[in-house]
Motif scaffolding. Structure first.
Motif, mmCIF file in Angstrom:
data_model
loop_
_atom_site.group_PDB
_atom_site.id
_atom_site.type_symbol
_atom_site.label_atom_id
_atom_site.label_comp_id
_atom_site.label_asym_id
_atom_site.label_seq_id
_atom_site.Cartn_x
_atom_site.Cartn_y
_atom_site.Cartn_z
ATOM 1 N N ASP A 180 51.575 23.504 10.148
ATOM 2 C CA ASP A 180 50.277 24.173 10.188
ATOM 3 C C ASP A 180 49.326 23.513 11.178
ATOM 4 O O ASP A 180 48.660 24.187 11.978
ATOM 5 C CB ASP A 180 49.635 24.171 8.794
ATOM 6 N N PHE A 181 49.259 22.194 11.137
ATOM 7 C CA PHE A 181 48.347 21.479 12.034
ATOM 8 C C PHE A 181 48.774 21.637 13.492
ATOM 9 O O PHE A 181 47.928 21.753 14.389
ATOM 10 C CB PHE A 181 48.278 19.997 11.661
ATOM 11 N N LEU A 182 50.077 21.644 13.747
ATOM 12 C CA LEU A 182 50.544 21.831 15.115
ATOM 13 C C LEU A 182 50.139 23.201 15.654
ATOM 14 O O LEU A 182 49.633 23.313 16.773
ATOM 15 C CB LEU A 182 52.067 21.689 15.169
ATOM 16 N N VAL A 183 50.373 24.241 14.851
ATOM 17 C CA VAL A 183 50.021 25.590 15.293
ATOM 18 C C VAL A 183 48.522 25.712 15.479
ATOM 19 O O VAL A 183 48.047 26.282 16.468
ATOM 20 C CB VAL A 183 50.527 26.639 14.283
ATOM 21 N N ASN A 184 47.753 25.160 14.552
ATOM 22 C CA ASN A 184 46.312 25.318 14.611
ATOM 23 C C ASN A 184 45.702 24.556 15.774
ATOM 24 O O ASN A 184 44.781 25.050 16.439
ATOM 25 C CB ASN A 184 45.678 24.858 13.298
ATOM 26 N N LYS A 185 46.225 23.370 16.063
ATOM 27 C CA LYS A 185 45.653 22.559 17.138
ATOM 28 C C LYS A 185 46.102 23.046 18.504
ATOM 29 O O LYS A 185 45.289 23.164 19.428
ATOM 30 C CB LYS A 185 46.044 21.090 16.959
ATOM 31 N N TYR A 186 47.385 23.342 18.643
ATOM 32 C CA TYR A 186 47.930 23.664 19.956
ATOM 33 C C TYR A 186 48.081 25.168 20.186
ATOM 34 O O TYR A 186 48.038 25.630 21.311
ATOM 35 C CB TYR A 186 49.279 22.968 20.149
ATOM 36 N N GLY A 187 48.267 25.923 19.111
ATOM 37 C CA GLY A 187 48.475 27.356 19.260
ATOM 38 C C GLY A 187 47.213 28.143 19.530
ATOM 39 O O GLY A 187 47.232 29.147 20.233
ATOM 40 N N LEU A 188 46.085 27.689 18.967
ATOM 41 C CA LEU A 188 44.836 28.410 19.164
ATOM 42 C C LEU A 188 44.329 28.323 20.589
ATOM 43 O O LEU A 188 43.645 29.221 21.074
ATOM 44 C CB LEU A 188 43.765 27.875 18.199
ATOM 45 N N SER A 189 44.660 27.243 21.266
ATOM 46 C CA SER A 189 44.108 27.026 22.607
ATOM 47 C C SER A 189 45.147 27.080 23.711
ATOM 48 O O SER A 189 44.833 26.828 24.869
ATOM 49 C CB SER A 189 43.412 25.656 22.649
ATOM 50 N N SER A 190 46.403 27.402 23.360
ATOM 51 C CA SER A 190 47.472 27.430 24.349
ATOM 52 C C SER A 190 48.191 28.767 24.305
ATOM 53 O O SER A 190 48.256 29.406 23.249
ATOM 54 C CB SER A 190 48.483 26.299 24.074
ATOM 55 N N PRO A 191 48.759 29.208 25.424
ATOM 56 C CA PRO A 191 49.554 30.436 25.414
ATOM 57 C C PRO A 191 50.740 30.295 24.461
ATOM 58 O O PRO A 191 51.421 29.260 24.453
ATOM 59 C CB PRO A 191 50.024 30.559 26.869
#
Length: 331
Positions: A180-191
């Motif tokens: 969850d933290f990986l998706v939220n940190k990197y997924g919200l701001s990355s393609p």
């Protein structure tokens, strides 16, 4: 990787090591130093796959941070390639084309891939239904550019992105929520891309009911520290509210029609209920078939109806849970 996963590791590691992927790849396994059973499993495979398999440990001195997040960090640092595909030893690919299928989503214009995983067919049917039900909302949000979290232990990301942005630095105290933290940190701001084609699926071993309940409870704590998610929660809430309002309306009018001997109206209510069940069952069967989930059709409407109550019960369990269980440094 935690103690007790050595059986799943022994069962699933061969299919990771024998992927049909011409460019080459590396399997990195991170265990706790005291996990002798897993170490013995790995020793057997290291003899035959010493060029492909790499094993490292979480140091015993790591006491006041999440060992799972530290294990992932150590694994990422040890990886020789740019793209990292992260999963759990309890999960396995459905065939030896999994890595090749995942690589098709590793483009130059994206930094993360959200994959799909569900429990095996011998798991509780409701567990498999709830997993897919939640995953569909989350995958849709990711596809729309609003990645929020994932309920699947199946994720790919760039090593450089993880290292340049300090990995899990701000989340190390939480003992849960790695994906969850990986998706939220990197997924919200990355393609981001989503991988839902069949060859990319992972199958997870069944877990006991108590472990499944704990997994549901943990999200309520993790959710407090995630950004976004309003649209996902809104869509799930609207769907459930509409479903229960329709059921309540049909039930209320049916009671009124029965007490007032309005048999035509009562028949219309019965027909409305049948059509509602048929429509939602048809849509649910279409979804579960497309993801290979095997659940009897007659259970689907019932499962849809109890999702809301299951969430309410989970929230109640969270309210009574010891919040120290969610952090690594116990107060």
């Amino acid at each position: 990787m935690s103690n007790g996963d050595h059986v799943a590791l022994d069962e699933h590691l061969p299919i990771y090591l024998t992927q049909d992927y011409a460019p080459g790849y590396q399997v990195v396994v991170v265990t706790e130093k005291a996990d002798i059973e897993s170490e013995n499993v790995l020793k057997r495979y290291l003899n035959d796959y010493n060029q492909k398999l790499y094993h490292t440990f979480v140091p015993e001195s790591a006491r006041y941070m999440s060992k799972n997040k530290l294990a992932i960090t150590l694994g990422v640092k040890a990886a020789q390639h740019e793209w990292i595909v992260l999963t759990d030893p309890r999960c396995k690919p459905i065939n030896n084309h999994w890595l090749e299928a995942m690589s098709h989503h590793m483009g130059s214009d994206n930094n993360m891939i959200l994959g799909y995983a569900n429990y095996s067919d011998d798991a509780e049917p409701f567990h498999r239904f709830e997993q897919l039900h939640t995953a569909l909302y989350l995958l849709h949000e990711a596809q729309e550019g609003r990645a929020y979290r994932t309920n699947c232990q199946h994720l790919a990301f760039r090593k450089s992105d993880f290292m340049n942005r300090s990995g899990f630095l701000e989340y190390l105290k939480y003992s849960i929520g790695e994906y969850d933290f990986l998706v939220n940190k990197y997924g919200l701001s990355s393609p981001m891309e989503i991988a839902t084609d069949e060859d990319t699926w992972l199958i997870e071993n069944p877990i006991p009911k108590k472990s499944w309940q704990n997994r549901q409870v943990y999200f309520y704590e993790v959710g407090k520290h995630l950004e976004g998610g309003a649209m996902s929660r809104f869509l799930q809430g609207i769907d459930q509210i509409f479903l229960h309002l329709v059921n309540l309306l049909i039930f209320g009018v049916s009671v009124f029609a029965g007490f007032t001997s309005r048999w035509l109206l009562l028949g219309a209510c019965v027909l409305a209920l049948i059509l509602t069940i048929a429509f939602r069952t048809f849509n649910a069967k279409k979804a579960i078939r497309s993801f290979g989930v095997k659940i009897p059709g007659w259970k689907l409407y019932y499962y849809e109806c109890i999702i809301l109550w299951q969430h309410l019960l989970t929230h109640l369990r969270y309210e009574y849970a010891d919040k120290n269980d969610f952090i690594s440094h116990k107060v």
